[in-house]
Scaffold this active site. Structure first.
Site, PDB file in Angstrom:
ATOM      1  N   ASP A  78       0.831  -1.198   0.000  1.00  0.00           N
ATOM      2  CA  ASP A  78       0.000   0.000   0.000  1.00  0.00           C
ATOM      3  C   ASP A  78       0.871   1.254   0.000  1.00  0.00           C
ATOM      4  O   ASP A  78       1.933   1.291   0.629  1.00  0.00           O
ATOM      5  CB  ASP A  78      -0.904  -0.009   1.245  1.00  0.00           C
ATOM      6  CG  ASP A  78      -1.796   1.220   1.296  1.00  0.00           C
ATOM      7  OD1 ASP A  78      -2.586   1.408   0.357  1.00  0.00           O
ATOM      8  OD2 ASP A  78      -1.671   1.992   2.264  1.00  0.00           O
TER       9      ASP A  78
ATOM     10  N   HIS B 235       4.432   4.300  -3.544  1.00  0.00           N
ATOM     11  CA  HIS B 235       5.232   5.422  -4.023  1.00  0.00           C
ATOM     12  C   HIS B 235       5.734   6.307  -2.892  1.00  0.00           C
ATOM     13  O   HIS B 235       6.642   7.111  -3.100  1.00  0.00           O
ATOM     14  CB  HIS B 235       4.441   6.253  -5.037  1.00  0.00           C
ATOM     15  CG  HIS B 235       3.138   6.736  -4.501  1.00  0.00           C
ATOM     16  ND1 HIS B 235       2.019   5.930  -4.428  1.00  0.00           N
ATOM     17  CD2 HIS B 235       2.770   7.935  -3.996  1.00  0.00           C
ATOM     18  CE1 HIS B 235       1.024   6.619  -3.908  1.00  0.00           C
ATOM     19  NE2 HIS B 235       1.446   7.823  -3.636  1.00  0.00           N
TER      20      HIS B 235
ATOM     21  N   ASP C  23      -9.996   2.350  -4.997  1.00  0.00           N
ATOM     22  CA  ASP C  23      -9.768   3.788  -4.832  1.00  0.00           C
ATOM     23  C   ASP C  23     -10.471   4.597  -5.910  1.00  0.00           C
ATOM     24  O   ASP C  23     -10.595   5.814  -5.782  1.00  0.00           O
ATOM     25  CB  ASP C  23      -8.271   4.091  -4.879  1.00  0.00           C
ATOM     26  CG  ASP C  23      -7.534   3.530  -3.670  1.00  0.00           C
ATOM     27  OD1 ASP C  23      -8.111   3.545  -2.573  1.00  0.00           O
ATOM     28  OD2 ASP C  23      -6.388   3.072  -3.828  1.00  0.00           O
TER      29      ASP C  23
END
Length: 1536
Positions: free
Chosen positions: A530, A533, A631
């Site tokens: 999760d 980045h 999302d």
């Protein structure tokens, strides 16, 4: 163990200073990875290291081992040297390499895919087979209820389930805000039960073995819930105001904004129009005003960035009063005031580096006045710096105001925003950035708490993400202003974790998270990383390393928002990410969605068959392509409910992992929030009512359609449908083809998307027909989303329910005639091989999909099967889909290798090579493709050179591929060209014709691939047969050696007309053939073309000098001894004036205008005697003399014959006697440019030195033979390089020949020990021993240029401009020419090394290396010479005497063949200078040769050019491949 041709080997070429850390290389387990050296590294002692562990050992990221080099040939040749890894363990691995003192001169990563297994039999689940469904775990209810809810995934055809974290959640109830990372959440246990991870494992195993479903879950490393108990006990694990004091100003701003929230809630700003209920943009402007007028002045953030001026000035004053001086060791004597940021970030805490102040503000004296002047200057400077800091803080505050207002705008006013409603403490003006675990107090009291570390350690920064930020930067670390500028999109429930640089910085956090990771890896088959980045890479690396210890084949997915595939690669490489999440929802229309399908996997339909051993190519990350993620915004809201099925079908046709999120298939018309959603998923019931909220079944939403699509997706991947074609039929319709390259079955899915709601958008009713090539076997599925009569959607309070008013009409595996979507298909024929079915649609409504299974028509299927059957003799990869032909052509019954074994090397020249002019001589030419060009060769190499690039890039749009699809012309050209030959070549042509006949009746889109397969098989079989006919040096040689050896085929062939004069009929094994012109039997010997394409045919094919410079390399070293003998004897028969011709002209049109060719011939004769078993016997061979005397006309073959040793004797005797004649037919008839004096040939032996001497300033008798041609520049008829006198290479060659003759005589193999000549009117006998000694004694005194002023041997010291070299000639008519530095002395060094003293030789070679050696060739003249010009342009005619009409041919351009002699000379003398020098020389030689190897591989001619322009630039006037260029390098490799 796989057969060698099926074992997948990838080769990674290493190049100096090439850092590929952002390039992605993916490998499957079972592959072999080879590292090989690129040109820039060959010859160096390169060390390759990797952290890929030895078999049986554990992976340690920072433990590297050195790989062992394998050298298959066992020789000093780096072209084939490699080190290898057998890839057996999944993960991310690093390699690096270096040489000499450099620890690292390049490196990168490679990622090994995991092997996933499902079912009780543990069958492999390929990554492209994955169909995943995401579940919000908190919506599953008690663990007992999970099977009933998860069964929806099973019945919908998914084979992987993604669970959001199963651990205890934080107060916000966000699925990704965990309060306790180690415990299985108690909410999943009903009263009286206490389920644990063990129970989870049991469920996961059940799903794997019984349902064939794998399970993965998330790992969250970036943050923890704000109410996590352990973060209160270990606040050092977060970014707090003690361990991160740079956040203190941001914390104060955050608290001030919180207090602004309370004042707004209390109505303090009502009078100015700012109420708690923000409903218009005017109120946003008021917020901005309050910030600038009320908040910012109150908190005075600039004070944290400024210096307290009075205190600093006072400190400075005191230092000056005490006579302090600056410490120059610290300042470096440089002016410039340095401000030191307060590490504690206190108000006015910054200080002045007093050393810099003392260096910058120096008083004239230490008087009070001068000290005050300096203090005043310092005060001014500090006030200026403080003002600058004020401006910087003002910019921070301006950005903070923009971000605050923008946040309020989105959360409360934007149509697509959450519309939070009135400002309250629950929904503050903006999300807080820091925790405050205390009761509210006044802002002033809170700011006083900054001095209480026991409290400020609990003020922890929240996590979030920053729009457009560098994902490789940690935005909470010092140097980042994200928090004070309010640029963070904050998650106010999750504290950002602070790992530091390693476990030593935060031991508890590292240990806690490692345990969390190990628990996850133990119970799940994979993880989703999760917020990848924003996760510190070193943290993720360490945690995933720990996970792979527990589960080596860990499946790792991640979602990245870097906006750059290059940055994506950094994460994929370092973490070993198996699949990157890609979103179909990122597409704004069907065209873009189709592009994504094509982008994320698969080869193009009709792709070329790739070799098992091939370069490791960069790739993109493997995709997990999702129709929706948890999302994403709701697709029904953004597009339409009808689009769900069609877009899902497009995703399912992608050749990669695919998936969805629970709720999409049930048509839930809103986003299922990971934070707010608390309802449960419905359970599975096959009989569920469409209106049931608590249960779903096959009739719910698009579940039935998704089941069919998932099954199709998995079958396509499992059965090898790896080729993809995407066709945009119209604005809304996309046709996607998946093709299997072995069976040639296809599945074509036609999807009509509905990005816009059909109720509000008018879709066209005019649907264009489709033409599907082949035979439609069945309709795999046809499905439409339709409305049904039932109640409309109503959001249920307890269950996540979808829209009952839609369902799917679906049919599976039906005949085409039963389709309700298309009309009856018509069968049409497009040419003799294109059978297509025309499809017209009648019911392809928006939201529909139909998929056809298509086969080749029966005839084509049979032909392809037969073709694959015959190809399987070359590779087992063609075995699948092969069918034996019941009635094959007779020629196909014999293996091709057997046919090839009958060919001679001369036949191979025809089969593989022959340039356009050679073919034209036979009445043909090379194949031309209009608007593209002509192949370099008519033979297979011409095609293979072009196909190599086409194949590697699957460039099916290339003109060659288009030509193949359009017609059979190229196939017929190849076969017919050979069929018209005689014997075995004709049989090969028949074999090719029979193979091509299968191609002519299959779909045209398949032809490029199978054409290439046939050619590759034929070509490699021909090469195998070729090498078997060559010497052991070639057979055992490296790839470079073998590439060069092919020049023996390229250059050595039999032309239409006999190029060599007749040989004696007493000679055995002379080839004869029937002339196509006269019909008579005639000699058909192989000859050597000087260069292609310019010197390949007619009288200009065969040149004496070129032939014998090249003969050793091209014929003797390759084992073509008989053909070499024939050429030697044929030239011997043309002897005249004691010379052999340069331009042979079949002997009848020969020109005897060169001084060196006869000595090259003698050198070749010497090489023949040494290389060939019993080679000295050639001396007894009969020679048929064409010109028994200088003046005789050509004799009939056989009239005059003499043994070869008599010919040799005549050569030596004539030189000693002296040669003087005028060329026959002197004048424009034989040379349009030469002046009259140039036709006079004079050669003699200098009695004083023994040197062969000759020429004049109007002719050029050595290889540097450029005659001026420009009248405009006035160089016509003047040689650019006459090299008259004693040319250095002729001295070396003559010394070598005489020494050899002396040796032969001493062994009784040559009958003469000298020759009688006339000197001063008397006959005298000159001994060859004496002649040999005379040259030996004279050489260095005459040729060495010492540069010493008093050197007694130096007659022209004023002409010396380079010392420590050997002259290029001795006794030239223009003495300065003797002193020019050229590469010719290296030839003498190779053939007669005894002439040179070692130290002088080495000094001269070093000078040549420095001044003459280029990337590929040797400069033909010292670049310091006044007439040097390195660019050859034969078309240029201007006033420049030195360059017009290519006058500088040998005055600088870099010729390749001298490099061979230079390198051989270096190697010879280096051995004499010791091991260290030799090792260094070997490095140089390998490095130089590597550039030639690279050029050779890349050249479509598969050759090396005649010359290059300066610094290795291409010369368009050069032959693209030259015999002596290739031969001389082969000699170097032989000498190694």
């Amino acid at each position: 163990m796989l057969p060698q041709d099926l074992k997948q080997i990838r080769v990674l070429i290493l190049n100096d200073k090439e850092n590929l850390e952002r390039t992605l290389f993916r490998l499957d387990q079972g592959f072999e990875l080879q590292f090989r050296l690129g040109p820039s590294l060959q010859g160096r002692r390169v060390t390759v290291q990797t952290n890929y562990p030895p078999e049986g050992q554990r992976f340690e990221r920072n433990t590297f081992r050195v790989l062992t080099w394998n050298n298959p040939t066992g020789r000093e040749d780096d072209s084939d040297k490699f080190c290898l890894l057998d890839i057996k363990v999944a993960g991310s691995y690093q390699y690096c390499f270096g040489f000499g003192d450099a620890e690292k001169s390049g490196g990168g990563y490679f990622v090994v895919n995991p092997i996933l297994r499902v079912g009780s039999e543990n069958r492999v689940l390929p990554l492209d087979c994955i169909s995943i469904q995401t579940y919000l775990s908190k919506c599953l209810g008690h663990l007992d209820d999970w099977p009933a809810r998860l069964q929806v995934a099973k019945e919908s055809g998914y084979n992987m389930i993604h669970f959001t974290p199963l651990q205890t959640l934080g107060e916000s109830r966000s699925c990704y805000s965990l309060a306790d990372q180690l415990t299985f959440s108690p909410e999943f246990s009903p009263d009286g039960q206490n389920y644990s991870w063990t129970d989870v494992r049991a469920l996961v195993e059940k799903l794997k073995k019984e349902w064939n479903i794998l399970c993965i879950t998330d790992v969250v490393y970036n943050h923890t819930a704000a109410n996590s108990k352990w973060i209160r006990e270990h606040p050092e694990c977060g970014y707090n105001l003690v361990n991160s004091p740079h956040l203190r100003p941001a914390w104060i701003l955050d608290r001030a904004i919180w207090h602004l929230t309370t004042r707004i809630v209390d109505g303090r700003y009502k009078d100015s129009g700012l109420s708690a209920n923000i409903t218009n943009k005017n109120q946003l402007n008021e917020i901005r005003s309050v910030l600038w007028q009320d908040v910012y002045p109150r908190i005075k953030l600039w004070e944290f960035y400024q210096v307290k001026v009075d205190s600093a000035v006072e400190q400075f004053r005191t230092l000056l009063q005490n006579g302090a001086k600056p410490d120059h060791n610290k300042t470096g004597g440089k002016n410039g005031l340095i401000i030191i940021q307060d590490p504690g970030w206190r108000r006015y805490g910054n200080s002045v580096d007093m050393n810099s102040a003392l260096e910058t503000f120096v008083p004239h004296s230490f008087s009070p006045q001068h000290i005050e002047e300096c203090c005043h200057l310092l005060r001014q400077k500090l006030n200026q710096l403080n003002e600058e800091q004020l401006h910087i803080v003002h910019q921070h505050q301006e950005q903070a105001a923009n971000c605050i207002v923008g946040n309020v705008m989105y959360e409360r006013l934007a149509e697509h925003g959450p519309k939070l409603g009135p400002v309250s403490k629950k929904n503050p003006l903006v999300t807080r950035y820091f925790t405050f675990p205390y009761q509210d107090m006044t802002l002033e009291h809170e700011m006083q708490m900054l001095d209480e570390p026991d409290k400020t350690c609990h003020f922890l920064a929240f996590n979030g993400w920053v729009m457009g930020d560098d994902p490789l930067r940690n935005f909470a670390e010092p140097g980042s202003n994200v928090y004070i500028r309010r640029e963070l999109i904050c998650w106010g429930d999750s504290v950002k974790l602070r790992y530091g640089k390693g476990p030593e910085d935060c031991p508890f956090l590292w240990a806690h998270m490692k345990k969390y990771t190990e628990i996850t890896a133990k119970y799940f088959h994979g993880v989703r990383l999760d917020n990848c980045h924003s996760t510190p890479l070193h943290v993720a690396e360490a945690m995933l390393d720990a996970a792979r210890v527990v589960r080596p084949n860990l499946y790792l997915i991640a979602e990245l928002f870097t906006g750059s595939e290059i940055i994506d690669n950094v994460f994929v490489n370092r973490l070993g990410i198996s699949s990157l999440v890609r979103e179909a929802m990122s597409a704004g229309d069907s065209h873009e969605e189709g592009r994504l399908v094509y982008r994320y996997g698969g080869e193009p339909v009709g792709a070329f068959v790739q070799p098992s051993l091939r370069p490791l190519m960069p790739c993109i990350a493997h995709a997990m392509f999702l129709d929706v993620t948890h999302d994403n915004e709701c697709p029904i809201q953004l597009r339409s409910a009808l689009d769900s099925l069609s877009s899902s079908a497009m995703v399912s046709m992608a050749c990669c992992a695919t998936g969805s999120t629970r709720g999409y298939d049930e048509l839930v018309p809103h986003q299922i929030s990971v934070v707010k959603e608390e309802r449960f998923y419905p359970k599975w019931n096959p009989s569920a009512s469409p209106t049931s909220a608590s249960e779903v079944g096959p009739q719910t939403g698009i579940i039935a359609g998704k089941l069919a699509l998932n099954k199709m997706h998995q079958e396509l991947a499992a059965q090898g449908f790896i080729q993809v074609y995407v066709d945009q039929v119209d604005e809304d319709i996309v046709a996607i083809t998946r093709h299997c390259p072995s069976t040639h079955q296809s599945v074509v899915a036609v999807c009509r998307t509905a990005f816009k709601n059909p109720k509000t958008h008018q879709y066209s009713t005019d649907i264009p027909p489709m033409f599907i090539p082949g035979k439609i076997e069945e309709v795999v599925l046809e499905a439409r989303t339709v409305e049904r009569h039932t109640e409309s959607f109503k959001k249920d309070d307890n269950y996540i329910n979808g829209m009952p008013e839609y369902t799917v009409e679906i049919k599976e595996h039906i005949p085409l005639q039963e389709s309700s979507v298309v009309n009856e298909a018509g069968v049409t024929s497009k040419g003799r091989s294109e059978f297509v079915q025309e499809i017209s649609f009648r019911n392809l409504t928006p939201g529909s999909v139909i998929a056809f299974r298509v086969s080749l028509d029966p005839k084509a299927q049979k032909l392809v099967g037969a073709l694959r059957y015959f190809l399987s003799q070359f590779s087992l990869k063609y075995r699948k889909g092969s069918i034996a032909d019941e009635n094959p052509s007779e020629v196909l019954k014999m293996p091709l290798a057997q046919l090839m074994s009958k060919l001679t090397l001369a036949d191979m020249n025809v089969l593989l090579f022959r340039c356009d002019s050679e073919e034209q001589e036979d009445g043909g030419g090379c194949y031309n493709i209009p608007e593209w060009g002509t192949f370099k060769y008519a033979g297979l190499q011409g095609l293979m050179s072009v196909l190599a690039d086409i194949r590697a890039n699957n460039d099916l749009g290339h003109p060659v591929c288009s030509n193949l699809r359009q017609g059979d012309w190229l196939m017929e050209y190849i076969a017919n060209r050979l069929k018209h030959r005689e014997g075995p070549l004709a049989q090969v042509g028949q074999w090719l014709e029979a193979m091509f006949s299968y191609l002519k009746h299959i779909p045209r889109y398949l032809i490029p691939s199978y054409f290439d397969a046939i050619l590759v098989s034929t070509f490699t079989t021909a090469l195998d047969a070729t090498y078997k006919l060559m010497s052991s040096f070639i057979q055992r040689g490296s790839s470079f050696v073998r590439h060069l050896a092919l020049a023996s085929l390229q250059m050595c062939g039999v032309g239409r007309f006999p190029a060599l004069p007749a040989l004696s009929k007493k000679i055995d094994n002379v080839p004869y053939c029937i002339s196509p012109i006269t019909g008579q039997k005639e000699q058909c010997c192989v000859t050597v073309a000087a260069g292609l394409p310019h010197f390949s045919t007619g009288i200009f094919r065969c040149w004496g000098r070129d032939t014998f410079i090249a003969l050793r390399g091209l014929m003797l070293l390759t084992g073509r001894h008989t053909e070499a003998r024939n050429i030697i004897l044929a030239f011997a028969g043309t002897l005249r004036h004691g010379l052999i011709p340069n331009l042979l002209g079949e002997g009848r049109f020969a020109r005897y205008n060169c001084r060196d060719a006869v000595w090259w011939w003698l050198q070749c004769l010497q090489d023949y005697a040494r290389h060939v078993p019993q080679g000295h016997c050639i001396l007894q061979s009969p020679v048929t003399r064409m010109y028994p005397t200088d003046e005789s006309e050509p004799c009939t073959p056989g009239d005059v014959e003499q043994p070869l040793y008599d010919v040799i004797q005549e050569i030596l005797q004539r030189h000693l006697e002296g040669i003087s004649f005028r060329e026959r037919n002197a004048g424009p008839k034989i040379d349009m440019n030469m002046r009259d004096e140039g036709f006079n040939v004079v050669i003699n032996v200098d009695p004083a030195t023994g040197f062969v001497h000759g020429g004049n300033r109007f002719n050029c008798g050595t290889w540097m033979d450029k005659m001026g041609e420009s009248e405009r520049a006035r160089n016509k008829g003047i040689p650019a390089t006459p090299r008259d006198g004693a040319a250095v290479e002729i001295i070396g060659l003559s010394k070598s020949a005489i020494r050899w003759i002396v040796e032969l005589h001493s062994k009784g193999l040559f009958p003469y020990d000298g020759a009688k000549v006339h000197r001063n009117g008397e006959e005298v006998f000159i001994s060859y021993v004496k002649w040999n000694e005379q040259i030996q004694q004279s050489y260095e005194p005459c040729f060495w240029v010492s540069g010493e002023p008093l050197d007694p041997n130096e007659k022209h010291s004023d002409l010396v401009h380079k010392k420590g070299i050997y002259k290029d000639s001795y006794g030239a008519s223009s003495p300065w020419c003797d002193y020019q530095l050229r590469p010719n002395f290296t030839i003498a060094m190779v053939v007669a090394p005894e002439l040179f003293t070692v130290e002088r030789a080495w000094k001269a070679l070093e000078m040549a290396e420095e001044k003459l050696l280029g990337p590929l060739g040797m400069k033909t003249l010292d670049p310091d010479d006044m007439v040097y010009c390195g660019v050859y342009d034969n078309a240029l005619d201007n006033d420049n005497y030195n360059v017009a009409k290519g006058f500088n041919y040998h005055q600088g351009p870099e010729w390749l063949w001298p490099v061979g002699y230079f390198l051989r000379a270096k190697l010879h003398f280096a051995k004499m200078l010791g091991e260290k020098t030799y090792a260094k020389t070997v490095t140089l030689v390998k490095n130089v040769l590597s550039r030639h190897y690279t050029h050779l591989e890349r050249s479509p001619w598969k050759g090396l050019p005649e010359l290059m322009n300066e610094n290795g630039q291409h010369c368009p006037f050069s032959c693209e491949t030259q015999a002596w260029s290739l031969a001389s390098l082969l000699e170097v490799l032989y000498d190694f």
